[in-house]
Design an enzyme around this catalytic site. Structure first.
Site, mmCIF file in Angstrom:
data_model
loop_
_atom_site.group_PDB
_atom_site.id
_atom_site.type_symbol
_atom_site.label_atom_id
_atom_site.label_comp_id
_atom_site.label_asym_id
_atom_site.label_seq_id
_atom_site.Cartn_x
_atom_site.Cartn_y
_atom_site.Cartn_z
ATOM 1 N N HIS A 312 0.814 -1.209 0.000
ATOM 2 C CA HIS A 312 0.000 0.000 0.000
ATOM 3 C C HIS A 312 0.851 1.263 0.000
ATOM 4 C CE1 HIS A 312 -3.872 -2.101 1.679
ATOM 5 N NE2 HIS A 312 -3.362 -2.710 0.614
ATOM 6 N N HIS A 558 -1.436 -12.905 0.025
ATOM 7 C CA HIS A 558 -2.804 -13.390 0.228
ATOM 8 C C HIS A 558 -2.810 -14.813 0.774
ATOM 9 C CE1 HIS A 558 -4.230 -10.295 -2.993
ATOM 10 N NE2 HIS A 558 -3.939 -9.733 -1.837
#
Length: 803
Positions: A312, A558
């Site tokens: 991010h 993930h």
């Protein structure tokens, strides 16, 4: 106009020599040698490291005596030692390339030319294509107004709407996408008008600059730079003085390999190598990417959470909403929208017949909107294939804390004593837009505001945002107390400079060696130095996000996610929470006061292992809302997004990373287990069709690292760019933004454990907080003791900042 047009396209990393099967294996040092010899050849001259080593005592065994948190080679530690201040240290075996002898700046993927000749393109017809492109964009704007007027928008209580609200879009990103979309529409028109082949339309038109056409006004401006500035710009521009837009927010990604668009320009990859449709993403997710609880025995949840923080910080390729912020609706009552009311950005995922999403009211359609696009400035503003837009700065520069442009930065500042805004209990500020639009509003809480809009996405991400907000204000107060004569601007900029350095140091000293392994850190030349400056800045390294990195390889995190969160109280109690109940809602922190419990989970809860398994909380319940029995599927979204971006296939990527090109499914058993290969062979018609995200996720980890060979190759390349291409990197010497050597030594006392100690109500933590406290060396110790050193801010007293 030139009769022949050529374009430089990122295709392959030079001439590669296929490796023989007997040369393969999972020995990390061997892999590092192969990559170094085959792919990452030293084609750039200069930029060598010339570190000095003052104040770091050498132990008899040829290593350095440092605090445990300074030694990422923890598996190689053999003995303890005493630091100059009498504190406990360990004998850390820094390699010669990082500790003494000059090292050579390792090269990243090269960009060879790919020449596609074009016949003469008549300027009048080019401008005609441009005019039609503008008309198409205007038609889309009119369509959106009609959709809004008829309330044909995403329902606010749908998982797809939650998904959209997590990923906010900046005004600058919208302007860039509008300009790039007009250029892309003109390229598609030229593909038809001039009867071009896909290669000519995609690659050949990259040699045709927009500046000489009627769309010239859409090209971004090149920023003006101050070469003597001590501080980074808010938007990442002017880091590279020759290429001031490299790394700037709202600029395009780049590529390792040529895109695989169906029409050469922008149409998604949809066909197998034999021309038949590619396998459905949801079917692949159900059959190949399964859910199995397999906790890692070595690393803590911090490894996953740091990966998301850095992701991010460097990458956000947004997908668009409509002009008023409403979501684009691609599925109505479970059916794909067709006809004149279908938005051209729609490309939904087919879920018909799915045992969960194709029944229980879900119909057969998962909403999906294609990514926004960007275009370069100056001579890089060209026609040709689509390149997706990164709305963040591409650097590791704390943009999660500070935002990616001046407007975002100003919204977060107090403009007093260099501080950032806070809310009650020293938490993040509340979103000033009526409390924001996160799902917490349904639970009576408001949304937080941070440098990145995804701050509320899940609790441990929100928690790490809070820790870094507090760390900024902690450092700012120290600097202001030491230098009461400094202005607010001076304190803010110097504090920001320090915070960025601390994030970079933790990333390269503690976290990245876990991901890629020690040998690869050395092979890529990105090992954290024990002392002194590095001098390996290379202005030829473009740090911009590789599309293969941001869209596929860096989504490895993930598989590390724990579907069930376990919160650890100060008294030793443990409570469990389902991830699906906390997407985009900070209620655990804001109403229940569980920040410290969440932070404790980062150091006590293990990650899930890097393997082909992903929790159902992500694959079946992503952004689920109370009105729906299921959510979205992150694995299907990842696969669809890769095809949307025209990402090269797994076979292409493993080949460019030095592995032999697979001819049959059996050939990929060198990196993937036979049982997984069998599952892949039932889904894909040929080995050439395997999506890069799937293939990379299926690979076995290399020895000493977390990732498999191909993901490691792409991730290592990107981090080499982010270090060696960054003129403001924290340990670089000889630049206007360089720290003094004594200050740099204090920055190196930073650790993830120290950040936790100083900013959460936790009295003890293991020194290597990314690693579980399951070894004698790494047991929890007092935050006040010498095992978790503190930087000494006194070295900033009296320094005259440039701001």
């Amino acid at each position: 106009m030139r009769r022949w047009l050529s374009v430089v396209v990122v295709v392959l990393a030079g001439a590669l020599h296929p490796l023989k099967a007997r040369d393969l294996g999972h020995d990390e040092a061997h892999i590092a040698r192969v990559i170094r010899q085959v792919v990452f050849t030293d084609f750039f001259s200069g930029g060598s490291q010339r570190p000095s080593r003052p104040g770091v005592p050498s132990s008899p065994g040829g290593c350095f005596c440092v605090p445990l948190v300074r030694c990422s080679s923890v598996e190689q530690i053999r003995q303890g030692c005493s630091l100059p201040n009498g504190g406990p240290g360990v004998c850390c075996p820094f390699p010669p390339s990082a500790g003494s002898a000059p090292g050579v700046s390792k090269a990243v993927f090269s960009n060879p030319s790919f020449n596609v000749p074009l016949r003469d393109l008549h300027p009048a017809k080019v401008n005609e294509a441009c005019h039609k492109g503008l008309q198409e964009i205007n038609s889309i704007n009119q369509l959106e107004q009609d959709l809004i007027r008829n309330n044909m928008v995403l329902p606010l209580d749908s998982p797809a709407s939650v998904h959209l609200r997590v990923f906010e879009i900046s005004k600058r990103a919208k302007r860039m996408d509008a300009a790039a979309s007009a250029i892309l529409a003109a390229s598609s028109n030229m593909l038809t008008d001039f009867n071009l082949t896909p290669q000519q339309g995609g690659f050949g038109l990259r040699g045709l600059q927009v500046g000489g056409t009627s769309l010239a006004h859409t090209c971004p401006r090149t920023p003006t730079c101050d070469p003597n500035s001590k501080y980074r710009t808010a938007d990442g521009s002017c880091n590279n003085l020759k290429h001031p837009t490299w790394g700037q927010s709202n600029t395009p990604c780049q590529r390792i390999m040529a895109p695989t668009y169906a029409d050469g320009v922008s149409a998604p990859r949809t066909r197998s190598s034999d021309g038949s449709p590619l396998p459905n993403e949801r079917l692949i997710s159900n059959a190949v990417i399964l859910d199995l609880d397999n906790p890692d025995q070595t690393f803590t949840l911090s490894v996953m959470q740091w990966a998301q923080l850095i992701d991010h910080d460097v990458a956000h390729v947004p997908f668009p909403s409509m002009e008023n912020g409403d979501g684009i609706q691609c599925c109505v009552n479970g059916q794909e929208v067709t006809g004149p009311l279908r938005h051209p950005r729609c490309w939904p995922i087919d879920t018909r017949g799915d045992p969960l999403m194709g029944s229980q009211g879900g119909g057969g359609c998962m909403n999906f909107v294609r990514s926004m696009v960007g275009v370069g400035a100056g001579s890089d503003c060209t026609f040709g294939y689509a390149e997706q837009l990164n709305q963040l700065t591409h650097w590791i520069d704390g943009s999660t804390v500070y935002g990616s442009d001046v407007d975002q930065q100003r919204a977060l500042r107090e403009f007093r004593n260099g501080l950032l805004k806070t809310s009650g209990d020293n938490l993040l500020p509340i979103n000033p837009n009526q409390g924001g639009n996160c799902e917490g509003r349904q639970r009576g809480v408001l949304c937080y505001l941070a440098g990145d809009s995804r701050v509320n996405e899940q609790p441990s991400l929100t928690a790490i945002h809070i820790l870094w907000l507090r760390q900024h204000n902690l450092v700012a107060r120290n600097l202001q107390n030491l230098n009461p004569q400094w202005s607010d601007e001076a304190v803010f900029q110097e504090t920001r400079r320090i915070i960025i350095a601390q994030i970079q140091h933790i990333t390269f000293n503690e976290w990245l060696p876990i991901i890629v392994g020690e040998s690869f850190m050395n092979s890529f030349g990105i090992r954290s130095l024990p002392s002194g400056y590095s001098f390996d800045y290379n202005p030829n390294f473009n740090p911009s996000m590789n599309n293969e990195f941001s869209t596929a390889a860096f989504r490895f995190g993930h598989t590390l996610v724990q579907g069930t969160m376990r919160l650890f109280s100060a008294s030793g109690g443990v409570s469990s929470q389902r991830m699906r109940d906390h997407f985009n809602s900070p209620h655990l922190i804001q109403t229940h006061g569980l920040l410290d419990d969440i932070v404790r989970s980062l150091t006590q809860l293990p990650i899930q292992s890097f393997d082909p398994f992903v929790t159902h909380e992500l694959s079946n319940h992503l952004f689920q809302t109370p009105k729906f029995p299921f959510g979205m599927d992150l694995m299907s979204l990842n696969l669809h997004r890769g095809r949307d971006h025209g990402i090269a296939t797994y076979n292409d990527m493993r080949h460019v990373c030095g592995l032999p090109r697979a001819r049959t499914f059996n050939d990929i058993r060198d990196q993937i287990s036979p049982e997984v290969v069998q599952r892949l062979s039932t889904m894909y018609k040929t080995v050439d069709d395997i999506d890069f995200f799937v293939g990379g996720l299926m690979e076995r980890s290399v020895s000493g690292g977390l990732l498999g060979w191909t993901f490691l190759c792409v991730v290592g390349d990107q981090f080499a760019r982010l270090k060696k291409g960054d003129r403001f990197f924290y340990d670089i010497g000889g630049q206007p933004g360089s720290f003094t050597l004594p200050q740099l030594e204090e920055i190196r006392r930073t650790s993830w454990a120290r950040i936790i100690c100083d900013n959460a109500n936790i009295p003890a933590v293991q020194p290597l907080a990314f690693r579980q406290a399951n070894t004698r060396l790494n047991q929890p110790v007092s935050c006040q003791g010498p095992n978790i050193p503190k930087p000494n801010w006194l070295l900033w007293r009296g320094e005259r900042p440039a701001a």
